[in-house]
Scaffold this motif. Structure first.
Motif, short mmCIF file in Angstrom:
data_model
loop_
_atom_site.label_atom_id
_atom_site.label_comp_id
_atom_site.label_asym_id
_atom_site.label_seq_id
_atom_site.Cartn_x
_atom_site.Cartn_y
_atom_site.Cartn_z
N ASP A 286 -55.35 -10.78 65.04
CA ASP A 286 -54.25 -10.81 66.01
C ASP A 286 -54.76 -11.24 67.38
O ASP A 286 -54.04 -11.90 68.13
CB ASP A 286 -53.58 -9.44 66.10
CG ASP A 286 -52.78 -9.10 64.85
OD1 ASP A 286 -52.24 -10.03 64.21
OD2 ASP A 286 -52.67 -7.91 64.52
N GLY A 287 -56.00 -10.90 67.71
CA GLY A 287 -56.58 -11.31 68.99
C GLY A 287 -56.66 -12.82 69.13
O GLY A 287 -56.46 -13.35 70.24
N GLN A 288 -56.93 -13.51 68.05
CA GLN A 288 -56.98 -14.98 68.10
C GLN A 288 -55.58 -15.54 68.35
O GLN A 288 -55.42 -16.52 69.08
CB GLN A 288 -57.57 -15.53 66.81
CG GLN A 288 -59.08 -15.28 66.70
CD GLN A 288 -59.59 -15.55 65.30
OE1 GLN A 288 -59.15 -14.91 64.34
NE2 GLN A 288 -60.54 -16.47 65.19
N VAL A 289 -54.57 -14.92 67.76
CA VAL A 289 -53.19 -15.36 67.97
C VAL A 289 -52.80 -15.14 69.43
O VAL A 289 -52.24 -16.03 70.08
CB VAL A 289 -52.21 -14.62 67.03
CG1 VAL A 289 -50.77 -15.02 67.31
CG2 VAL A 289 -52.56 -14.88 65.57
N ALA B 179 -50.67 -11.91 57.66
CA ALA B 179 -49.65 -12.21 58.67
C ALA B 179 -50.29 -12.90 59.87
O ALA B 179 -49.69 -13.80 60.46
CB ALA B 179 -48.94 -10.92 59.09
N ALA B 180 -51.50 -12.49 60.23
CA ALA B 180 -52.18 -13.11 61.37
C ALA B 180 -52.46 -14.58 61.09
O ALA B 180 -52.34 -15.43 61.99
CB ALA B 180 -53.48 -12.37 61.69
N ALA B 181 -52.84 -14.92 59.87
CA ALA B 181 -53.10 -16.32 59.51
C ALA B 181 -51.82 -17.14 59.64
O ALA B 181 -51.85 -18.26 60.17
CB ALA B 181 -53.67 -16.41 58.10
N LEU B 182 -50.71 -16.60 59.17
CA LEU B 182 -49.43 -17.31 59.27
C LEU B 182 -49.04 -17.52 60.73
O LEU B 182 -48.60 -18.61 61.12
CB LEU B 182 -48.34 -16.55 58.53
CG LEU B 182 -48.42 -16.60 57.00
CD1 LEU B 182 -47.52 -15.53 56.38
CD2 LEU B 182 -48.06 -17.98 56.50
N ARG B 183 -49.19 -16.48 61.55
CA ARG B 183 -48.84 -16.59 62.97
C ARG B 183 -49.76 -17.60 63.68
O ARG B 183 -49.32 -18.39 64.49
CB ARG B 183 -48.92 -15.23 63.67
CG ARG B 183 -47.72 -14.33 63.36
CD ARG B 183 -47.65 -13.13 64.28
NE ARG B 183 -48.85 -12.30 64.24
CZ ARG B 183 -49.08 -11.35 63.33
NH1 ARG B 183 -48.20 -11.11 62.40
NH2 ARG B 183 -50.18 -10.63 63.38
N TYR B 184 -51.05 -17.55 63.35
CA TYR B 184 -52.02 -18.43 64.01
C TYR B 184 -51.67 -19.90 63.76
O TYR B 184 -51.61 -20.69 64.70
CB TYR B 184 -53.45 -18.14 63.56
CG TYR B 184 -54.44 -18.95 64.36
CD1 TYR B 184 -54.93 -18.47 65.57
CD2 TYR B 184 -54.82 -20.22 63.95
CE1 TYR B 184 -55.79 -19.24 66.34
CE2 TYR B 184 -55.68 -20.99 64.72
CZ TYR B 184 -56.16 -20.50 65.91
OH TYR B 184 -57.00 -21.25 66.68
N VAL B 185 -51.45 -20.26 62.52
CA VAL B 185 -51.20 -21.68 62.21
C VAL B 185 -49.88 -22.13 62.82
O VAL B 185 -49.74 -23.28 63.25
CB VAL B 185 -51.30 -21.96 60.69
CG1 VAL B 185 -50.11 -21.40 59.93
CG2 VAL B 185 -51.48 -23.45 60.42
N ASN B 186 -48.91 -21.22 62.93
CA ASN B 186 -47.64 -21.56 63.57
C ASN B 186 -47.85 -21.81 65.06
O ASN B 186 -47.33 -22.78 65.62
CB ASN B 186 -46.62 -20.46 63.32
CG ASN B 186 -45.27 -20.81 63.92
OD1 ASN B 186 -44.95 -20.38 65.02
ND2 ASN B 186 -44.51 -21.61 63.21
N ARG B 187 -48.60 -20.96 65.72
CA ARG B 187 -48.87 -21.13 67.16
C ARG B 187 -49.73 -22.36 67.42
O ARG B 187 -49.60 -22.99 68.45
CB ARG B 187 -49.59 -19.92 67.75
CG ARG B 187 -48.89 -18.64 67.80
CD ARG B 187 -47.52 -18.67 68.44
NE ARG B 187 -46.97 -17.33 68.40
CZ ARG B 187 -46.46 -16.75 67.31
NH1 ARG B 187 -46.43 -17.40 66.16
NH2 ARG B 187 -45.98 -15.53 67.36
N LEU B 188 -50.62 -22.67 66.49
CA LEU B 188 -51.52 -23.80 66.70
C LEU B 188 -50.75 -25.10 66.86
O LEU B 188 -51.07 -25.91 67.74
CB LEU B 188 -52.54 -23.92 65.56
CG LEU B 188 -53.51 -25.09 65.69
CD1 LEU B 188 -54.26 -25.06 67.01
CD2 LEU B 188 -54.46 -25.10 64.51
#
Length: 175
Positions: free
Chosen positions: A95-98, A157-166
């Motif tokens: 989550d910190g990366q997001v 969930a963090a992986a899904l959020r990260y790629v969306n934000r990227l």
């Protein structure tokens, strides 16, 4: 530290590859396609980095951190969390990366005028390369979402959020 002395192993000659937990999957498997496309997006980010003007150190630093995050994302997808001990701690997107990515989007966006229309990809070489990276990232996201929808194929969930934000980051950085 990873040490790669021998690049070819011949273990994939039968059309399979190993996940991080040792499980063999066909190379056309949905999980392999997802993390392979993450790798492709990372390579596109590398090209975008090369196209940035030398004065663009802020975005270059952000993209360099993102490239490291992309290795975490690929590793996360390559080693599904099935709740069983692996004997090692696999890399996971956090989550910190997001949150960091969201802060960086906000930081870059503060300097921009609000959009009044859609933006055509292009403008300069760096912007065009960032748009290519964005579209490859969107494809990776579609594959990851599809994977997550398959029974027995966990995706964090963090992986899904990260790629969306990227992809959002890459859009803002292209401006």
């Amino acid at each position: 530290m990873v040490v790669l002395n021998k690049i070819y192993t011949r273990t994939g000659d039968d059309g399979t590859t190993a996940l991080g937990d040792g499980e063999r999957r066909p190379k056309h498997d949905a999980r392999v396609a997802a993390y392979g496309t993450v790798d492709e997006a990372n390579a596109a980010i590398g090209v975008a980095l090369l196209e940035l003007p030398a004065t663009e150190t802020q975005v270059a630093g952000m993209l360099s951190r993102i490239q490291n995050d992309m290795f975490d994302l690929g590793a996360d997808l390559c080693t599904p969390d099935r709740g069983k001990p692996l004997g090692y701690e696999p890399l996971r997107v956090t989550d910190g990366q997001v949150v960091r990515l969201e802060r960086e989007i906000d930081e870059l966006n503060r300097e921009l005028t609000p959009l009044r229309s859609f933006v055509l990809p292009g403008g300069c070489r760096a912007a065009a390369a960032l748009h290519v990276a964005r579209t490859v990232t969107r494809r990776a996201e579609r594959l990851i979402v599809e994977l997550a929808g398959n029974p027995g194929e966990p995706v964090s969930a963090a992986a899904l959020r990260y790629v969306n934000r990227l992809s959002d980051f890459l859009f803002v950085a292209s401006r």
